[in-house]
Design a protein around this motif. Structure first.
Motif, PDB file in Angstrom:
ATOM      1  N   GLY A  69     -20.804  28.098  13.633  1.00 46.91           N
ATOM      2  CA  GLY A  69     -20.495  29.424  14.166  1.00 46.91           C
ATOM      3  C   GLY A  69     -21.642  30.044  14.942  1.00 46.91           C
ATOM      4  N   THR A  70     -22.842  29.456  14.827  1.00 43.74           N
ATOM      5  CA  THR A  70     -24.020  30.006  15.517  1.00 43.74           C
ATOM      6  C   THR A  70     -24.476  29.119  16.678  1.00 43.74           C
ATOM      7  OG1 THR A  70     -25.613  28.889  14.047  1.00 43.74           O
ATOM      8  CG2 THR A  70     -24.788  31.045  13.345  1.00 43.74           C
ATOM      9  N   LEU A  71     -23.594  28.272  17.169  1.00 41.79           N
ATOM     10  CA  LEU A  71     -23.977  27.315  18.209  1.00 41.79           C
ATOM     11  C   LEU A  71     -24.614  27.961  19.437  1.00 41.79           C
ATOM     12  CD1 LEU A  71     -21.061  24.695  18.290  1.00 41.79           C
ATOM     13  CD2 LEU A  71     -23.459  24.297  17.727  1.00 41.79           C
ATOM     14  N   TRP A  72     -24.102  29.126  19.821  1.00 46.20           N
ATOM     15  CA  TRP A  72     -24.595  29.767  21.043  1.00 46.20           C
ATOM     16  C   TRP A  72     -25.849  30.619  20.817  1.00 46.20           C
ATOM     17  CZ3 TRP A  72     -23.133  27.626  25.270  1.00 46.20           C
ATOM     18  CH2 TRP A  72     -21.838  27.125  25.423  1.00 46.20           C
ATOM     19  N   SER A  73     -26.220  30.830  19.565  1.00 47.64           N
ATOM     20  CA  SER A  73     -27.371  31.701  19.294  1.00 47.64           C
ATOM     21  C   SER A  73     -28.501  31.012  18.534  1.00 47.64           C
ATOM     22  CB  SER A  73     -26.914  32.935  18.490  1.00 47.64           C
ATOM     23  OG  SER A  73     -26.320  32.541  17.252  1.00 47.64           O
ATOM     24  N   ALA A  74     -28.242  29.842  17.967  1.00 43.01           N
ATOM     25  CA  ALA A  74     -29.245  29.158  17.141  1.00 43.01           C
ATOM     26  C   ALA A  74     -30.379  28.590  17.986  1.00 43.01           C
ATOM     27  CB  ALA A  74     -28.578  28.039  16.345  1.00 43.01           C
ATOM     28  N   ALA A  75     -31.535  28.410  17.350  1.00 45.54           N
ATOM     29  CA  ALA A  75     -32.683  27.787  18.019  1.00 45.54           C
ATOM     30  C   ALA A  75     -32.378  26.319  18.315  1.00 45.54           C
ATOM     31  CB  ALA A  75     -33.915  27.897  17.131  1.00 45.54           C
ATOM     32  N   THR A  76     -33.052  25.780  19.299  1.00 48.29           N
ATOM     33  CA  THR A  76     -32.784  24.411  19.739  1.00 48.29           C
ATOM     34  C   THR A  76     -34.021  23.515  19.608  1.00 48.29           C
ATOM     35  OG1 THR A  76     -33.336  25.026  22.019  1.00 48.29           O
ATOM     36  CG2 THR A  76     -30.996  25.121  21.379  1.00 48.29           C
ATOM     37  N   LEU A  77     -33.757  22.208  19.643  1.00 53.64           N
ATOM     38  CA  LEU A  77     -34.777  21.175  19.686  1.00 53.64           C
ATOM     39  C   LEU A  77     -34.367  20.140  20.729  1.00 53.64           C
ATOM     40  CD1 LEU A  77     -35.432  20.337  15.902  1.00 53.64           C
ATOM     41  CD2 LEU A  77     -37.098  21.331  17.493  1.00 53.64           C
ATOM     42  N   PRO A  78     -35.310  19.389  21.287  1.00 54.13           N
ATOM     43  CA  PRO A  78     -34.924  18.258  22.136  1.00 54.13           C
ATOM     44  C   PRO A  78     -34.035  17.302  21.333  1.00 54.13           C
ATOM     45  CG  PRO A  78     -37.258  18.719  22.370  1.00 54.13           C
ATOM     46  CD  PRO A  78     -36.777  19.552  21.226  1.00 54.13           C
ATOM     47  N   ALA A  79     -33.072  16.704  21.988  1.00 55.02           N
ATOM     48  CA  ALA A  79     -32.109  15.858  21.286  1.00 55.02           C
ATOM     49  C   ALA A  79     -32.779  14.771  20.449  1.00 55.02           C
ATOM     50  CB  ALA A  79     -31.146  15.226  22.285  1.00 55.02           C
ATOM     51  N   LEU A  80     -33.845  14.164  20.961  1.00 56.71           N
ATOM     52  CA  LEU A  80     -34.503  13.087  20.223  1.00 56.71           C
ATOM     53  C   LEU A  80     -35.205  13.582  18.965  1.00 56.71           C
ATOM     54  CD1 LEU A  80     -35.979  10.856  23.069  1.00 56.71           C
ATOM     55  CD2 LEU A  80     -33.963  10.422  21.653  1.00 56.71           C
ATOM     56  N   GLU A  81     -35.434  14.880  18.857  1.00 55.09           N
ATOM     57  CA  GLU A  81     -36.022  15.446  17.646  1.00 55.09           C
ATOM     58  C   GLU A  81     -34.952  16.003  16.709  1.00 55.09           C
ATOM     59  OE1 GLU A  81     -39.174  18.238  18.425  1.00 55.09           O
ATOM     60  OE2 GLU A  81     -39.822  17.132  20.207  1.00 55.09           O
ATOM     61  N   ARG A  82     -33.782  16.296  17.241  1.00 52.47           N
ATOM     62  CA  ARG A  82     -32.724  16.914  16.436  1.00 52.47           C
ATOM     63  C   ARG A  82     -32.071  15.911  15.485  1.00 52.47           C
ATOM     64  NH1 ARG A  82     -32.175  21.602  14.753  1.00 52.47           N
ATOM     65  NH2 ARG A  82     -32.118  22.600  16.816  1.00 52.47           N
ATOM     66  N   GLY A 120     -32.724  12.729  26.184  1.00 50.22           N
ATOM     67  CA  GLY A 120     -33.708  12.995  25.150  1.00 50.22           C
ATOM     68  C   GLY A 120     -34.319  14.373  25.196  1.00 50.22           C
ATOM     69  N   SER A 121     -34.477  14.940  26.387  1.00 51.99           N
ATOM     70  CA  SER A 121     -35.113  16.250  26.527  1.00 51.99           C
ATOM     71  C   SER A 121     -34.121  17.411  26.518  1.00 51.99           C
ATOM     72  CB  SER A 121     -35.931  16.300  27.819  1.00 51.99           C
ATOM     73  OG  SER A 121     -35.102  16.036  28.943  1.00 51.99           O
ATOM     74  N   ASP A 122     -32.823  17.139  26.533  1.00 54.04           N
ATOM     75  CA  ASP A 122     -31.835  18.221  26.471  1.00 54.04           C
ATOM     76  C   ASP A 122     -31.972  18.945  25.133  1.00 54.04           C
ATOM     77  OD1 ASP A 122     -30.751  17.662  28.960  1.00 54.04           O
ATOM     78  OD2 ASP A 122     -29.163  16.388  28.166  1.00 54.04           O
ATOM     79  N   ARG A 123     -32.103  20.256  25.178  1.00 53.71           N
ATOM     80  CA  ARG A 123     -32.318  21.030  23.954  1.00 53.71           C
ATOM     81  C   ARG A 123     -30.981  21.416  23.331  1.00 53.71           C
ATOM     82  NH1 ARG A 123     -36.843  23.155  22.119  1.00 53.71           N
ATOM     83  NH2 ARG A 123     -38.789  22.545  23.146  1.00 53.71           N
TER      84      ARG A 123
END
Length: 243
Positions: A69-82, A120-123
């Motif tokens: 439910g927080t997809l649009w507001s949550a903090a992000t990480l680069p895909a390779l770190e997520r 990999g760099s997409d957050r």
């Protein structure tokens, strides 16, 4: 070269980046589908029982639905770190040098039920959606993704190395991709340690100083990394491990 990795159900929590911004994603032509799915997950999170059913989760996993439910507001990480888990442990991005990480962010992409492919760099935020899920407002993910994702991958002029698992390979066929199967010396398909060996191969391909553009180049990179990779078809490779 583009190496397509399978995602993982487990994700690293939190993040240090701004909220999800699809305008900064690679392959922006996939954004309409990404946006549709993200909106559907946010809407589904408001109905917890329906969310659990659609995502195939138990009552003990309610937090997974709520987090969507927080997809649009949550903090992000680069895909390779997520993404976390066996394959990503073997990939060991944390052990890459700055130069190696820059190569990895360009060469590696995660096949995602939500994002189609995430470089990999997409957050990205933490989320829960699997390739085999069917969302009430959308239906089959395969029916949604194939018309959008297959043309993008089909027109790529990069050498594509496909390490995806079955549910994610079904989201888009890539006819010209090089596929890799993990087998024992006797030819038996490996399932238990499959992801770990694919993670090691992905690391070798990401770190290599030169970017291979042919199957022969892939074989050379693997050999120098101590990985036994053999050709089993025109675009099919076997990663051979000890029994």
């Amino acid at each position: 070269m583009l190496v397509l990795l399978p995602p993982s159900e487990t994700k690293a929590p939190g993040g240090d980046g701004p909220p999800l911004d699809l305008d900064h994603f690679s392959t922006p032509e996939l954004n309409p589908v990404r946006r549709k799915l993200a909106d559907a997950l946010v809407e589904l999170a408001a109905d917890l029982p329906a969310g659990l059913r659609a995502l195939g989760l138990s009552a003990r996993q309610e937090d997974e639905v709520t987090r969507n439910g927080t997809l649009w507001s949550a903090a992000t990480l680069p895909a390779l770190e997520r993404y976390t888990g066996v394959l990503y442990d073997a990939l060991d991005i944390g052990g890459f040098s700055k130069a190696q990480l820059a190569k990895a962010e360009q060469r590696l992409a995660v096949a995602s039920a939500l994002f189609g492919i995430a470089r990999g760099s997409d957050r990205i935020p933490a989320y829960r959606l699997s390739g085999g899920n069917t969302l009430p407002s959308i239906g089959s993910l395969r029916a949604l993704w194939r018309p959008a994702l297959e043309p993008v991958l089909a027109t790529s002029d990069e050498l594509i190395v496909d390490l995806r698992s079955g549910a994610y390979a079904a989201l888009a066929r890539v006819e010209h991709a090089v596929t890799v199967r993990v087998v024992t010396r006797g030819g038996r398909t490996v399932s238990h340690h499959n992801k770990a060996y694919k993670g090691k191969l992905a690391a070798a391909l990401a770190k290599n100083s030169r970017e291979p553009s042919t199957v022969e180049g892939l074989l050379g990179v693997a050999s120098r990394a101590g990985i036994r990779l053999v050709r089993s078809g025109e675009n099919e490779l076997d990663l051979v491990i000890e029994n």
